[in-house]
Design a protein around this motif. Sequence first.
Motif, PDB file in Angstrom:
ATOM      1  N   GLN A   1      -7.715  -0.007  18.110  1.00 22.00           N
ATOM      2  CA  GLN A   1      -7.995  -0.427  16.770  1.00 22.00           C
ATOM      3  C   GLN A   1      -7.039   0.518  16.030  1.00 22.00           C
ATOM      4  OE1 GLN A   1     -12.063   0.468  16.892  1.00 22.00           O
ATOM      5  NE2 GLN A   1     -12.698  -1.554  16.725  1.00 22.00           N
ATOM      6  N   THR A  27      -5.724  -1.281  12.368  1.00 20.14           N
ATOM      7  CA  THR A  27      -6.765  -1.847  11.368  1.00 20.14           C
ATOM      8  C   THR A  27      -7.362  -0.723  10.571  1.00 20.14           C
ATOM      9  OG1 THR A  27      -8.546  -2.058  13.063  1.00 20.14           O
ATOM     10  CG2 THR A  27      -6.986  -3.928  12.822  1.00 20.14           C
ATOM     11  N   ARG A 100     -11.824   4.926   8.305  1.00 21.15           N
ATOM     12  CA  ARG A 100     -12.477   3.986   8.237  1.00 21.15           C
ATOM     13  C   ARG A 100     -11.830   2.495   8.589  1.00 21.15           C
ATOM     14  NH1 ARG A 100     -17.243   2.743   6.470  1.00 21.15           N
ATOM     15  NH2 ARG A 100     -17.721   4.553   5.607  1.00 21.15           N
ATOM     16  N   ARG A 103     -12.912  -3.694   7.867  1.00 21.61           N
ATOM     17  CA  ARG A 103     -14.458  -4.422   8.400  1.00 21.61           C
ATOM     18  C   ARG A 103     -15.073  -3.823   9.361  1.00 21.61           C
ATOM     19  NH1 ARG A 103     -12.254 -10.753   8.336  1.00 21.61           N
ATOM     20  NH2 ARG A 103     -11.315 -10.780   5.965  1.00 21.61           N
ATOM     21  N   GLY A 104     -14.953  -2.371   9.415  1.00 28.02           N
ATOM     22  CA  GLY A 104     -15.540  -1.834  10.637  1.00 28.02           C
ATOM     23  C   GLY A 104     -16.075  -0.449   9.977  1.00 28.02           C
ATOM     24  N   GLY A 105     -16.466   0.236  10.997  1.00 27.88           N
ATOM     25  CA  GLY A 105     -17.212   1.708  10.728  1.00 27.88           C
ATOM     26  C   GLY A 105     -15.989   2.711  10.516  1.00 27.88           C
TER      27      GLY A 105
END
Length: 120
Positions: A1, A27, A100, A103-105
């Motif tokens: 990621q 991302t 961050r 669309r995630g943590g």
Amino acid sequence: QVQLVESGGGLVQPGGSLRLSCAASGTIFSIYVMAWYRQAPGKQRESVAYITAGGSTNYADSVKGRFTISRDNAKNTVYLQMNSLKPEDTAVYYCKADVRIDRGGRDDYWGRGTQVTVSS
């Protein structure tokens, strides 16, 4: 990621300078604190410097006045300008970013490190 890639390490004589770079990719939605750590042989990893998204900085006492951390938010890149290098600065230098993802943590990500050797 998220990938962090350091560059700029090498062999330098005492008193010399190096500039490390660390580029983050993936991302990414936002990057908060970016930091440099180092680990010398037989020692624990230690914090060298960090910089917030707003540009506030903090340094280890051992590098104050010699190292400067900066970042380019548009490039998701953090730099470490190292001047007046000493043999005790010899270590593997690692980049860390508080990210961050889209669309995630939020999590900490580390690079694989770049070797800095200060020797005559």
